[in-house]
Design an enzyme around this catalytic site. Structure first.
Site, PDB file in Angstrom:
ATOM      1  N   CYS A  12       0.809  -0.837   0.217  1.00  0.00           N
ATOM      2  CA  CYS A  12       0.092   0.161  -0.024  1.00  0.00           C
ATOM      3  C   CYS A  12       1.003   1.179   0.294  1.00  0.00           C
ATOM      4  O   CYS A  12       2.231   1.033   0.030  1.00  0.00           O
ATOM      5  CB  CYS A  12      -1.055   0.146   0.969  1.00  0.00           C
ATOM      6  SG  CYS A  12      -0.037   0.287   2.696  1.00  0.00           S
ATOM      7  N   CYS A  15       3.795   2.038   2.965  1.00  0.00           N
ATOM      8  CA  CYS A  15       4.834   1.094   2.262  1.00  0.00           C
ATOM      9  C   CYS A  15       5.786   2.161   1.220  1.00  0.00           C
ATOM     10  O   CYS A  15       6.863   2.211   0.912  1.00  0.00           O
ATOM     11  CB  CYS A  15       5.510  -0.450   1.081  1.00  0.00           C
ATOM     12  SG  CYS A  15       3.830  -1.322   2.528  1.00  0.00           S
ATOM     13  N   ASP A 416       6.068  28.731 -32.144  1.00  0.00           N
ATOM     14  CA  ASP A 416       7.201  29.465 -32.801  1.00  0.00           C
ATOM     15  C   ASP A 416       6.776  28.864 -34.714  1.00  0.00           C
ATOM     16  O   ASP A 416       5.689  28.390 -34.504  1.00  0.00           O
ATOM     17  CB  ASP A 416       8.820  28.554 -32.712  1.00  0.00           C
ATOM     18  CG  ASP A 416       9.697  29.026 -34.079  1.00  0.00           C
ATOM     19  OD1 ASP A 416      10.265  29.937 -33.734  1.00  0.00           O
ATOM     20  OD2 ASP A 416      10.328  27.855 -34.272  1.00  0.00           O
ATOM     21  N   ASP A 614      10.970  23.748 -32.056  1.00  0.00           N
ATOM     22  CA  ASP A 614      11.323  22.430 -32.893  1.00  0.00           C
ATOM     23  C   ASP A 614      12.786  22.094 -32.209  1.00  0.00           C
ATOM     24  O   ASP A 614      12.478  20.446 -31.929  1.00  0.00           O
ATOM     25  CB  ASP A 614      12.260  22.173 -33.957  1.00  0.00           C
ATOM     26  CG  ASP A 614      13.241  24.329 -33.958  1.00  0.00           C
ATOM     27  OD1 ASP A 614      13.194  23.872 -32.801  1.00  0.00           O
ATOM     28  OD2 ASP A 614      13.683  23.727 -35.436  1.00  0.00           O
ATOM     29  N   ASP A 618      14.915  26.449 -29.612  1.00  0.00           N
ATOM     30  CA  ASP A 618      14.086  27.037 -29.538  1.00  0.00           C
ATOM     31  C   ASP A 618      14.081  26.375 -28.071  1.00  0.00           C
ATOM     32  O   ASP A 618      13.000  26.739 -26.735  1.00  0.00           O
ATOM     33  CB  ASP A 618      12.658  26.520 -30.007  1.00  0.00           C
ATOM     34  CG  ASP A 618      12.199  27.173 -30.631  1.00  0.00           C
ATOM     35  OD1 ASP A 618      12.244  28.039 -31.175  1.00  0.00           O
ATOM     36  OD2 ASP A 618      11.398  26.181 -32.365  1.00  0.00           O
TER      37      ASP A 618
END
Length: 726
Positions: A12, A15, A416, A614, A618
């Site tokens: 669970c 843990c 862009d 791209d 950028d």
């Protein structure tokens, strides 16, 4: 250094908290994230202070099993998972064979017991309690050693209380009612719930499983002048490989001979085959449709696009969404509080209300069992696994739960221009020469100089020069002037090619062409002015057509309440023309590459911003944005730059990725609500709060079934995401 460890034994969210806390305290560990749903830990550490064996030892010290996930060991991982599921299935079957008769005896022969019924029930319940249920005792003991409590603690306490109380009744009183069937059925139901949960969790990672299956198994390699079939693991970088029609391309590479059409849908999500010729790159595991060709291997093993996509998805599914921290915090306090409520329930019913001890015990056990925090721990990671898997199938790679959560709140998207809104394949449209200069001479000078440049507009001029077969001149002293243009010498004469800013700076007059420049720019074309010394020679206009899907993508974003922006180095008139075609109202024009980041920062003051580019020039703006969306068919830089990578280079995937984020967040919130609502409503009912007025008391067996179903329902709800259209 980073590593991913596979962990076994987590039951669970508690843990997860224990392992995470332990790893973060370990020397040399910079960052650690443990995911309950994927059963993995992603760890970043300092190699000079610790190593992988030490990290594994740390986890084992907390009572769990851990091993390093090998990059190519996916088949072994799948087998281990299948073995684990089979073991769980066998335990459920064995437990059911013993529990069903116990249930029949305990429930239907209560008033008219058969001879030695209590002893028969004791015999049936004992192997379930101590063999089948051993996993709960181990987990509870491990939690106790770590000074915490988890789901195993609740189950072990609840079933042990029912079992040992029953032993006491059988041996010492012979008058009270025993509850052997309660402990036996409870363990069976919890195990059955875990089995269903494991099956459902397996379905959440289907995307990775499918990607693993599509990989090529063999390759035809040319060695010593001979063709030989080798295992895919034996293919080496720079190997020459023959790819036959209808076969899978074994690894990433470049075509050196021949041509074909290739179906890349399994990696990029793009359904239409793509024509490939000599010099084109091909992606490993994609399908060669028709032609036969030779290729050079450029990336093998873990470096291939497919392997890196799988790695990205796995990392994404390990990273936590910020909303998960809320669930983790609740879970860390939840189990101790439940144990306290259970003891308080027992005390109130037995000591204050003076109910029978068996009655009080049943209420206390029901509280322990119904309050298991499994559903809370599964609420977020299961939805993220399904969401990232859905995206991967569509060629949308989302690098983590944090990105998936952030994207749903975006207010602005900046595109862009070149290669994103436009095709990125500019072409020469107009050549206007000054008086006394021929178009051929103008083009010869421009194409010779631009051959030294790497700019897309330069490529268009060079390609047009080759098409017109103009003579090539020797160029010296070439220099690119960022955001303005270039300068170079032909012989001893200085030439300039660029925009109006460059000409103004060099004090070169372009008055005679002002109207032409204005007209071209209003048509959305970029006017490149060519000058010799201080004299203007003419204009070469270049246009980059917008992508067919750009206007539709912009419309979709607007419908979603997101404001699209365009950013470009072009002047305002050209920007207006392109923005108008794309349907964009807001734009930033005449922006130098290094200035893009500042525009992102300004817009971030108003709300969350995504930058779409791209992934190469950028990169700084992508990194600055709240969400960087990198366009590009799996290029190295694109994969590294963005939070989201669009493998298909399709602008429609921008709104789709945001819609996917919104759908996933909706599922997470639904899961969180139902997990919390279930516990808030279930605990008081189990404690018997409604009993004085309604006579309702929750049997622990029903509580166990409800607890199991709550976890399964959360995972099932996450899987319903797959039915949604992006």
């Amino acid at each position: 250094m980073k590593t991913t460890l596979q962990i076994q034994g987590m039951t669970c969210a508690s843990c997860v908290a224990v392992i995470t806390r332990s790893l973060k305290k370990a020397p040399g560990v910079k960052h650690a994230v443990v995911n309950f749903s994927t059963e993995k830990a992603s760890i970043e550490f300092d190699q000079t202070k610790t190593d992988i064996p030490a990290l594994i030892k740390n986890i084992k010290g907390k009572g769990y099993t851990a091993y390093e996930q090998q990059k190519t060991d996916y088949a072994a991982q799948k087998k281990a998972k299948e073995k684990e599921l089979r073991t769980l299935q066998h335990k459920v079957i064995l437990s059911s064979i013993l529990a069903v008769p116990a249930l029949i005896l305990g429930m239907f022969f209560m008033t008219n017991p058969i001879p030695f019924q209590d002893y028969i029930l004791w015999i049936l319940a004992t192997p379930i309690q101590f063999y089948i249920g051993a996993t709960f005792y181990k987990g509870a003991w491990g939690a106790l050693k770590n000074k915490t409590a988890n789901m195993d603690t609740l189950i072990a306490l609840g079933t042990s209380a029912a079992y040992f109380y029953s032993v006491y009744i059988v041996l010492f009183t012979q008058t009270g009612h025993q509850y052997f069937e309660t402990s036996a059925v409870l363990i069976t139901l919890v195990l059955f719930g875990k089995y269903l949960e494991s099956l459902a969790k397996g379905r959440t990672s289907e995307a990775i499983s499918k990607l693993m299956k599509i990989g090529a198994k063999t390759a035809i390699v040319i060695r010593n002048g001979k063709e030989m079939k080798v295992n895919i693991d034996d293919v080496q970088k720079d190997d020459k490989i023959r790819v036959k029609p209808g076969s899978k391309i074994p690894v990433d590479g470049i075509i050196v001979q021949g041509h074909s059409s290739i179906n890349e849908s399994m990696v990029t999500g793009e359904s239409l085959p793509i024509e490939k010729r000599k010099g084109d790159t091909v992606i490993g595991s994609t399908l060669n449709k028709q032609g036969s060709f030779m290729m050079n291997a450029t990336k093998v093993g873990s470096e291939t696009t497919l392997a890196r996509i799988i790695k990205l998805i796995e990392e994404a599914q390990t990273k936590k969404a910020p909303i998960q921290r809320f669930a983790d915090k609740i879970s860390s306090y939840f189990v101790p509080i439940v144990v306290f409520i259970s003891l308080f329930t027992l005390m109130v019913w037995f000591s204050l209300v003076h109910a029978e001890f068996g009655f009080a015990l049943l209420a206390a056990v029901a509280v322990l069992v119904i309050a298991c925090p499994c559903a809370l721990g599964l609420a977020t990671p299961t939805a993220i696994m399904v969401g990232t898997g859905m995206g991967a199938k569509k060629g949308i790679l989302i690098k983590g739960g944090d990105a998936l959560e952030m994207a749903h709140g975006l207010k602005y998207v900046i595109f862009d221009k070149t290669g994103t809104i436009t095709k990125g394949e500019p072409e020469v449209t107009d050549v206007l020469a000054a008086k006394g200069i021929t178009q051929k001479t103008l083009l010869s000078i421009a194409s010779s100089i631009e051959a030294q440049s790497e700019h897309p507009l330069a490529d268009a001029i060079v390609a047009y020069g080759k098409e017109k077969k103009v003579p090539h001149k020797k160029v010296t002293g070439f220099k690119a002037i960022t955001g303005h243009g270039v300068r170079a010498k032909i012989g001893s004469t200085q030439y300039f090619i660029g925009n109006q800013k460059l000409m103004t700076k060099q004090k070169i007059s372009f008055k005679l062409f002002t109207k032409d420049i204005q007209r071209l720019e209003e048509e959305g074309k970029t006017a490149m002015i060519v000058a010799k010394g201080t004299k203007m020679l003419g204009i070469i206009a270049v246009a980059d057509e917008i992508k067919q899907d750009s206007p539709k993508a912009v419309r979709m974003l607007k419908k979603m309440g997101i404001v699209p922006y365009m950013i470009t180095g072009d002047n305002e008139r050209t920007a207006v023309a392109i923005a108008k075609k794309a349907g964009i109202t807001h734009f930033f024009a005449e922006v130098l590459p290094e200035e893009k980041l500042n525009h992102v920062k300004k817009l971030q003051k108003k709300g969350l911003v995504a930058m779409v580019g791209d992934g190469i020039n950028d990169a700084p703006a992508l990194a600055q944005a709240n969400i960087g969306i990198a366009m590009g068919s799996g290029t190295d830089v694109a994969m590294e730059s963005g939070n989201i990578v669009l493998m298909r280079n399709n602008l429609l995937d921008v709104p789709r990725s945001i819609r996917l984020s919104r759908l996933t967040m909706k599922k997470i919130k639904q899961n969180m609500f139902w997990a919390l609502f279930y516990n808030v409503m279930g605990i008081p009912i189990a404690a018997g709060l409604l009993y004085p007025w309604t006579g309702w008391l929750l049997n622990p067996m029903i509580a166990g079934g409800a607890m199991a179903l709550s976890s399964v329902s959360v995972v099932t709800n996450a899987l319903l995401l797959k039915r949604k259209r992006l």
